[in-house]
Design a protein around this motif. Structure first.
Motif, short mmCIF file in Angstrom:
data_model
loop_
_atom_site.label_atom_id
_atom_site.label_comp_id
_atom_site.label_asym_id
_atom_site.label_seq_id
_atom_site.Cartn_x
_atom_site.Cartn_y
_atom_site.Cartn_z
N UNK A 144 18.16 9.67 4.70
CA UNK A 144 17.17 10.15 5.67
C UNK A 144 17.67 9.92 7.10
N UNK A 145 18.32 8.76 7.34
CA UNK A 145 18.88 8.47 8.67
C UNK A 145 19.92 9.51 9.04
N UNK A 146 20.77 9.87 8.07
CA UNK A 146 21.80 10.88 8.30
C UNK A 146 21.17 12.25 8.55
N UNK A 147 20.14 12.56 7.75
CA UNK A 147 19.45 13.84 7.93
C UNK A 147 18.83 13.92 9.32
N UNK A 148 18.24 12.79 9.77
CA UNK A 148 17.61 12.76 11.10
C UNK A 148 18.66 13.00 12.19
N UNK A 149 19.84 12.37 12.04
CA UNK A 149 20.87 12.53 13.07
C UNK A 149 21.44 13.94 13.07
N UNK A 178 0.83 -1.22 0.00
CA UNK A 178 0.00 0.00 0.00
C UNK A 178 0.86 1.26 0.00
N UNK A 179 2.16 1.09 -0.29
CA UNK A 179 3.02 2.26 -0.44
C UNK A 179 3.69 2.74 0.84
N UNK A 180 3.52 1.98 1.94
CA UNK A 180 4.15 2.39 3.21
C UNK A 180 5.57 1.83 3.23
N UNK A 181 6.50 2.60 2.70
CA UNK A 181 7.89 2.16 2.59
C UNK A 181 8.71 2.74 3.75
N UNK A 182 9.96 2.26 3.89
CA UNK A 182 10.88 2.83 4.88
C UNK A 182 10.99 4.34 4.67
N UNK A 183 11.12 4.74 3.40
CA UNK A 183 11.29 6.15 3.08
C UNK A 183 10.12 6.99 3.57
N UNK A 226 19.33 1.15 1.36
CA UNK A 226 19.68 1.83 0.10
C UNK A 226 20.07 3.27 0.41
N UNK A 227 20.44 4.00 -0.65
CA UNK A 227 20.92 5.38 -0.49
C UNK A 227 19.86 6.28 0.14
N UNK A 228 18.60 6.12 -0.29
CA UNK A 228 17.54 6.99 0.23
C UNK A 228 17.35 6.84 1.74
N UNK A 229 17.26 5.59 2.21
CA UNK A 229 17.05 5.39 3.65
C UNK A 229 18.28 5.85 4.44
N UNK A 230 19.47 5.61 3.90
CA UNK A 230 20.70 6.05 4.59
C UNK A 230 20.73 7.58 4.69
N UNK A 242 26.99 2.68 -1.19
CA UNK A 242 25.59 3.07 -1.45
C UNK A 242 25.50 4.44 -2.10
N UNK A 243 26.55 5.23 -1.92
CA UNK A 243 26.54 6.57 -2.49
C UNK A 243 26.50 7.69 -1.47
N UNK A 244 26.65 7.34 -0.18
CA UNK A 244 26.65 8.37 0.87
C UNK A 244 28.01 9.06 0.87
N UNK A 245 28.00 10.38 0.96
CA UNK A 245 29.25 11.14 0.99
C UNK A 245 30.04 10.81 2.27
#
Length: 571
Positions: free
Chosen positions: A411-416, A379-384, A405-409, A441-444
């Motif tokens: 968001x985790x970094x943004x949250x921290x 139903x579209x409820x993803x980690x993101x 994946x890059x997106x969840x990583x 994954x592509x995280x700087x």
């Protein structure tokens, strides 16, 4: 506002005006905290005596209170309910009148038990109320457990009964045209009893998973205990469809859908314990394969102190999870206990003044006081989506099931970076590999070095059975594989399990963790910013005092906790 009361007995007591809101809340909190039955908490607090509690139950259920007397427990009464059903449903027959048997339950407010007993008891059933302590005492006295801890005799007898009494040839092909016959089969007493017995055996043997596997000529059932699979005596092949359908009915799934995988959840009471089962079906060439993940709350301790963390790692973990922001990652392969470690961390910091949110796939344990969100890709409820919503929910601490994946990583970094503590998992072989995984994954790198606090790598290894533990002299080959010399081991002892009834002749009983903690110091941050390979990060961490998984494994070998084979297998 008082806490919502979910226990039926406590609700009844409050409705009758015997407790005020404050007392009700105190009893509920003690029930949740200590795991004691509400009836016992009411007595411990001196709020109600056992006679009053039993009468309230009996009035609500329109039945009577009885006293269990040994003299009334005649052989006929004892034989009226099968021993395995008595132990599984925590009930006891107390008297017989004609074709009616009176049965008392430890938990009389569980109507599902009476329904399921109807499949195995060949008499009319009348529910009565008795002191739960007396019920348990009668079970121990008149229905003692089988030696060896299993229900082996009952299982073997039931297999014979199933093989000789059931004519299920019409359902062997599993086609939709014979669903009516299949419906009869799944509610047939032997099938219900068989499924219940398999579940009971699994809980008694501390199984983490139960596999029901249909093949061309046989139907296999296997348990995973301490990480290894063991096969049970296979039931007749024609039971595959009825057993699978019975499990799907228990999980409220569609039994006519056999072409697509399905997921569900079953909640059952076995031997007085609430057991959650996660069910997954998979269509195969010869029928549906079903796997149940057994989530026994009483068998898993979610306390950091009981995980067996070395003292230095324990102290640093406590310090890390009390930081106001940053990322704490736990890494290891599937089944290495990462989720249990994170839940234990959450329990430790779950206080009234912090807001905790988790997003998981799936939610394994419900923890009081934590908002837990289940991922639902359908139903579209993803980690993101969940993580984006989390940042608007004013959390202090976020647990992310996996940085996959890059997106969840990101968001985790943004949250921290915005002042939240983030706990998460990664699938890598060791702690230093987590850094390069995030870079891949592509995280700087500068974002990793500025947010990551520490990475804990772990494995679960089987413990040598203490009953049949035997010392032995390791061979040069074994020492060579561990990179040890005879000089290194000195007078240290090595152990293996000979095999005994306690450990089902495996030589192992239980599991424990081995750990490796990478602390992100300034030196490690510099290497991350330079995109240094895993091996360089690892070497630097060891120079700075990191105990590797192999070193922690050796400590367990020397302590006699695990074997050479287990440590070599997992490190």
């Amino acid at each position: 506002m008082p806490e919502v009361v979910t226990d039926p007995l406590l609700s009844l007591v409050r409705e009758r005006g015997l407790l005020d809101d404050l007392q009700t809340e105190e009893v509920m909190q003690e029930h949740i905290r200590g795991g004691k039955p509400v009836s016992q908490v009411l007595q411990d607090y001196g709020l109600l005596d056992i006679d009053s509690i039993l009468q309230i139950m009996a009035d609500q259920l329109s039945t009577m209170v009885v006293t269990i007397e040994d003299s009334a427990m005649t052989p006929e009464v004892v034989a009226s309910v099968p021993a395995d059903s008595v132990r599984m449903y925590q009930c006891v027959p107390v008297a017989m009148y004609g074709d009616t048997v009176q049965i008392a339950l430890v938990d009389p407010f569980n109507p599902q038990v009476i329904d399921e007993l109807g499949f195995t008891v060949k008499h009319q059933i009348q529910l009565v109320v008795a002191d739960p302590a007396a019920v348990l005492k009668a079970i121990e006295k008149f229905y003692p457990s089988q030696a060896g801890g299993g229900v082996g005799g009952g299982y073997a007898d039931l297999l014979k009964e199933l093989g000789s009494t059931m004519d299920l040839s019409a359902v062997e092909d599993g086609k939709t045209g014979v669903l009516m016959k299949l419906d009869d089969a799944v509610n047939d007493a032997p099938v219900v009893k068989f499924v219940n017995l398999v579940l009971m055996q699994a809980v008694q043997d501390r199984a983490s998973d139960i596999h029901f596997e249909p093949f061309e000529d046989e139907f296999k059932i296997r348990y995973r205990v301490d990480g290894a699979l063991y096969e049970m005596s296979p039931p007749p092949k024609h039971l595959a469809n009825p057993v699978t359908s019975r499990l799907k009915i228990m999980a409220n799934l569609n039994i006519s859908e056999r072409r697509m995988p399905q997921d569900g959840r079953i909640s059952v009471t076995i031997a007085g314990k609430q057991i959650d089962l996660r069910l997954s079906t998979l269509p195969t060439a010869f029928g549906e394969s079903v796997v149940l993940r057994v989530l026994d709350r009483s068998a898993i301790s979610l306390d950091l102190e009981t995980l067996g963390l070395p003292k230095t790692i324990f102290d640093f973990t406590i310090e890390t999870i009390n930081q106001p922001n940053g990322i704490f990652a736990v890494t290891g392969p599937t089944g290495s206990g990462k989720t249990t470690t994170l839940y234990s961390c959450l329990r430790r910091i779950n206080t009234i003044d912090t807001k905790l949110l988790t997003v998981e796939d799936p939610v394994e344990f419900d923890i009081e006081g934590i908002m837990q969100v289940q991922v639902n890709e359908g139903c579209g409820m993803t980690f993101m989506k969940a993580l984006r919503a989390f940042l608007r929910q004013d959390p202090d601490i976020i647990m992310l099931g996996e940085m996959r994946d890059l997106e969840t990583a990101q968001i985790a970094i943004q949250a921290s970076l915005t002042g939240h503590l983030v706990l998460s998992t990664l699938h890598t072989n060791d702690a230093s590999g987590a850094v390069t995984r995030l870079v891949d994954m592509g995280v700087e790198p500068f974002l990793i070095s500025s947010t990551l606090l520490a990475v804990l790598a772990q494995r679960l290894v089987r413990k040598v059975c203490v009953k049949c533990r035997t010392p032995f002299e390791p061979t040069e080959s074994q020492l060579g594989q561990l990179n040890l010399s005879p000089h290194d081991i000195g007078d240290k002892s090595f152990y293996y399990g000979r095999g005994c009834p306690v450990c089902n002749d495996t030589g192992y009983k239980g599991r424990k963790g081995i750990y490796e903690l990478l602390v992100i110091t300034d030196a490690i941050r510099n290497l991350i910013n330079e995109r240094a390979p895993t091996v360089v990060v690892r070497q630097k961490a060891v120079e700075l005092g990191m105990i590797t998984l192999r070193d922690d494994g050796l400590r367990n070998i020397f302590d006699g906790a695990s074997s050479v084979e287990e440590i070599l297998k997992y490190t």
